[in-house]
Design an enzyme around this catalytic site. Structure first.
Site, PDB file in Angstrom:
ATOM      1  N   HIS A  89      -6.829  33.181 -43.346  1.00  0.00           N
ATOM      2  CA  HIS A  89      -6.491  34.107 -43.697  1.00  0.00           C
ATOM      3  C   HIS A  89      -6.097  34.261 -45.040  1.00  0.00           C
ATOM      4  O   HIS A  89      -6.019  33.774 -46.009  1.00  0.00           O
ATOM      5  CB  HIS A  89      -5.801  34.921 -43.591  1.00  0.00           C
ATOM      6  CG  HIS A  89      -5.132  36.100 -44.102  1.00  0.00           C
ATOM      7  ND1 HIS A  89      -5.579  37.288 -43.416  1.00  0.00           N
ATOM      8  CD2 HIS A  89      -4.494  36.502 -44.774  1.00  0.00           C
ATOM      9  CE1 HIS A  89      -5.919  38.558 -44.144  1.00  0.00           C
ATOM     10  NE2 HIS A  89      -4.855  38.347 -45.087  1.00  0.00           N
ATOM     11  N   ASP A 168       1.071  47.518 -36.664  1.00  0.00           N
ATOM     12  CA  ASP A 168       0.731  47.443 -37.873  1.00  0.00           C
ATOM     13  C   ASP A 168       0.312  48.367 -37.982  1.00  0.00           C
ATOM     14  O   ASP A 168       0.555  49.362 -39.028  1.00  0.00           O
ATOM     15  CB  ASP A 168       0.402  45.988 -38.393  1.00  0.00           C
ATOM     16  CG  ASP A 168      -0.454  45.684 -39.317  1.00  0.00           C
ATOM     17  OD1 ASP A 168       0.723  46.033 -40.186  1.00  0.00           O
ATOM     18  OD2 ASP A 168      -1.562  46.116 -39.379  1.00  0.00           O
ATOM     19  N   ARG A 175       3.316  53.589 -44.072  1.00  0.00           N
ATOM     20  CA  ARG A 175       3.235  52.661 -45.863  1.00  0.00           C
ATOM     21  C   ARG A 175       2.810  53.554 -46.561  1.00  0.00           C
ATOM     22  O   ARG A 175       2.615  53.141 -48.196  1.00  0.00           O
ATOM     23  CB  ARG A 175       3.371  51.202 -45.501  1.00  0.00           C
ATOM     24  CG  ARG A 175       3.858  50.459 -45.030  1.00  0.00           C
ATOM     25  CD  ARG A 175       3.570  49.086 -44.761  1.00  0.00           C
ATOM     26  NE  ARG A 175       3.521  47.920 -45.720  1.00  0.00           N
ATOM     27  CZ  ARG A 175       3.160  47.193 -45.694  1.00  0.00           C
ATOM     28  NH1 ARG A 175       1.916  47.055 -44.460  1.00  0.00           N
ATOM     29  NH2 ARG A 175       2.393  45.724 -46.623  1.00  0.00           N
ATOM     30  N   SER A 190       2.693  42.202 -41.620  1.00  0.00           N
ATOM     31  CA  SER A 190       1.872  42.272 -41.478  1.00  0.00           C
ATOM     32  C   SER A 190       0.458  42.079 -41.025  1.00  0.00           C
ATOM     33  O   SER A 190       0.227  41.350 -40.369  1.00  0.00           O
ATOM     34  CB  SER A 190       1.089  43.276 -42.812  1.00  0.00           C
ATOM     35  OG  SER A 190      -0.039  44.280 -42.686  1.00  0.00           O
ATOM     36  N   LYS A 194      -0.605  39.997 -36.898  1.00  0.00           N
ATOM     37  CA  LYS A 194      -1.805  39.968 -37.121  1.00  0.00           C
ATOM     38  C   LYS A 194      -2.574  38.638 -35.925  1.00  0.00           C
ATOM     39  O   LYS A 194      -3.389  38.454 -35.358  1.00  0.00           O
ATOM     40  CB  LYS A 194      -2.766  40.466 -37.627  1.00  0.00           C
ATOM     41  CG  LYS A 194      -2.607  42.052 -37.689  1.00  0.00           C
ATOM     42  CD  LYS A 194      -3.217  42.703 -38.301  1.00  0.00           C
ATOM     43  CE  LYS A 194      -2.524  42.976 -39.803  1.00  0.00           C
ATOM     44  NZ  LYS A 194      -3.258  44.016 -40.729  1.00  0.00           N
TER      45      LYS A 194
HETATM   46  N1  URA Z   1      -2.963  43.590 -45.152  1.00  0.00           N
HETATM   47  C1  URA Z   1      -2.880  43.399 -44.081  1.00  0.00           C
HETATM   48  O1  URA Z   1      -2.872  43.521 -43.391  1.00  0.00           O
HETATM   49  N2  URA Z   1      -1.191  43.866 -44.484  1.00  0.00           N
HETATM   50  C2  URA Z   1      -1.000  44.749 -45.589  1.00  0.00           C
HETATM   51  O2  URA Z   1       0.187  44.551 -45.602  1.00  0.00           O
HETATM   52  C3  URA Z   1      -1.794  43.730 -46.601  1.00  0.00           C
HETATM   53  C4  URA Z   1      -2.497  43.205 -46.697  1.00  0.00           C
END
Ligand code: URA
Length: 451
Positions: A89, A168, A175, A190, A194
């Site tokens: 990531h 999320d 958010r 977050s 994932k």
């Molecule tokens: N990318 C995400 O998936 N979540 C965040 O909170 C910020 C960047």
């Protein structure tokens, strides 16, 4: 399982007063977020309490686990894939096409890469948008389809489904409108929720800092990296983070089809050195921490071999065919030495911008370049905008290159008749030319490794 004795207002008050929520309380809250038992105002209040008081490690790990389990998870993967399910990531960069090269190269090393990726965010381009510049490629796939592609090819790059980590989705939406995005614990939770939902054995994180990074400040980026590594390992995913310099754009190309073209060069072993180095460094770490190489150097050697023997390019070809590309066109695109512009969309005009000074290239502001590319149409300014896959920027110089006034330093690929004045002006200011060469030229973007 919801616990009737826990009241949502009491949990908000506890967090507001600086308390540390227990795993049971966190589980209950996240479950109720998804089940509709938490009103939007309550979610906003809890997120603000978390934002202001911070999240302890004893809270971030259960929070991320609860988010991960809030919907579908991928797998269970076949027993024989044990130790081989890996992913990467990135926190988002400029010219960041690493996934397009690393996923097939890892697959060519026998790994399984169920990459769930994203679209452009802010000034940064999205891997999914780049892939879609290849006609026919679809980035949506069911769980079963993903498993089929992983079995047959070894890697896929697709978007998040509705059912993956729904907590999320709800939390991020709130958010976004309550000023609570920029909290390290919430960002880390977050991102990792994932990735953990992919049921990975190992994960490498590319955490960027510098002008083109989402997190410009290195100290903050490092804090995020540490938090993500703690959470990832806490969830049983072997996690390592590389802190990488994002001051100058990665490689030479910025823009969707342009970045596919550059990725193909790299997949054939002819990529720019900074791009190839980052692919190998990230992948080498991943092969090492997952136990598929005895050292990072051995991991890098294995990956490099797939770039030189054609196997990584072949995996890319197989992946795009599995995701919907026409097989003849995919073969024509991916064969070594191909004229990729017979297949990829090409802008109507290519106009060079010339240097206003003589000297040495000291810096190229990656954020300015990204914003110019976005304005040309390579990214979205509103979520409903259509992307122009063909447009973007092509750099003609490297850091340290000697340059004369009037030399081309960047080429703009555009579909409007002339480059808009504001873009030209911004590009004129994006390059820093100094009378003497820069004191140090980075040989790698990797500044540190956190595990
Ligand atoms: N990318 C995400 O998936 N979540 C965040 O909170 C910020 C960047």
């Amino acid at each position: 399982m919801a616990n009737a004795s826990l009241r949502i207002p009491d949990l908000i008050i506890k967090k507001r007063n600086g308390g540390v929520l227990t795993p049971e309380e966190i589980n209950h809250f996240v479950t109720e977020v998804v089940n509709g038992g938490v009103q939007e105002c309550q979610l906003g209040a809890m997120l603000m309490a978390m934002y202001l008081n911070g999240l302890a490690d004893e809270e971030t790990v259960p929070l991320t686990r609860a988010m991960m389990k809030s919907g579908d998870v991928l797998g269970p993967w076949p027993q024989e894939w044990s130790g081989k399910v890996v992913d990467k990531h990135s926190t988002g960069g400029v010219g960041d096409k690493i996934s397009l090269i690393l996923a097939p190269a890892l697959a060519a090393c026998g790994m399984k890469v169920p990459m769930v990726s994203g679209r452009g965010l802010g000034h940064t381009g999205g891997t999914l948008d780049k892939l879609e510049s290849i006609e026919g490629v679809s980035v949506s796939a069911s769980k079963d389809k993903m498993q089929q592609i992983l079995t047959e090819v070894g890697c896929c790059i697709v978007g998040q489904t509705e059912k993956l980590v729904p907590a999320d989705k709800k939390m991020y939406a709130i958010r976004d409108v309550t000023g609570t995005v920029e909290n390290i614990g919430l960002i880390a939770g977050s991102i990792i929720s994932k990735k953990a939902a992919e049921q990975l054995n190992a994960l490498v994180l590319d955490v960027k800092f510098g002008t083109g990074a989402v997190m410009v400040d290195e100290r903050k980026a490092r804090e995020l990296a540490n938090k993500m590594v703690t959470i990832g390992n806490g969830l049983g995913v072997k996690t390592v983070a590389l802190m990488t310099d994002m001051n100058n754009p990665i490689g030479k190309m910025i823009g969707n089809a342009l970045e596919i073209a550059e990725s193909l060069n790299c997949l054939h072993g002819n990529g720019p050195t900074d791009l190839e180095d980052l692919v190998l460094q990230l992948g080498g770490q991943l092969l090492f921490v997952s136990g598929n190489a005895t050292s990072t150097e051995e991991g890098q050697r294995k990956l490099k071999e797939t770039l030189t023997n054609g196997q990584a390019a072949k995996k890319f070809e197989q992946m795009i065919i599995a995701q919907g590309a026409d097989s003849e066109k995919a073969k024509a695109l991916c064969v070594k030495g191909s004229d990729v512009w017979k297949i990829l969309p090409r802008a109507n005009f290519i106009t060079p911008v010339k240097s206003k000074q003589s000297g040495f290239v000291n810096a190229i502001n990656s954020r300015t370049c990204a914003e110019c590319s976005l304005k040309l149409g390579a990214g979205r300014q509103a979520s409903s905008d259509q992307i122009n896959f063909a447009v973007g920027l092509e750099m003609c110089v490297d850091i340290g290159t000697s340059i004369k006034e009037g030399d081309d330093w960047i080429r703009v690929h555009h579909d409007c008749d002339v480059i808009p004045d504001d873009i030209k002006e911004r590009l004129n200011n994006a390059i820093d030319v100094t009378p003497s060469p820069p004191k140090t030229i980075l040989t790698t973007r990797v500044k540190d490794i956190i595990s």
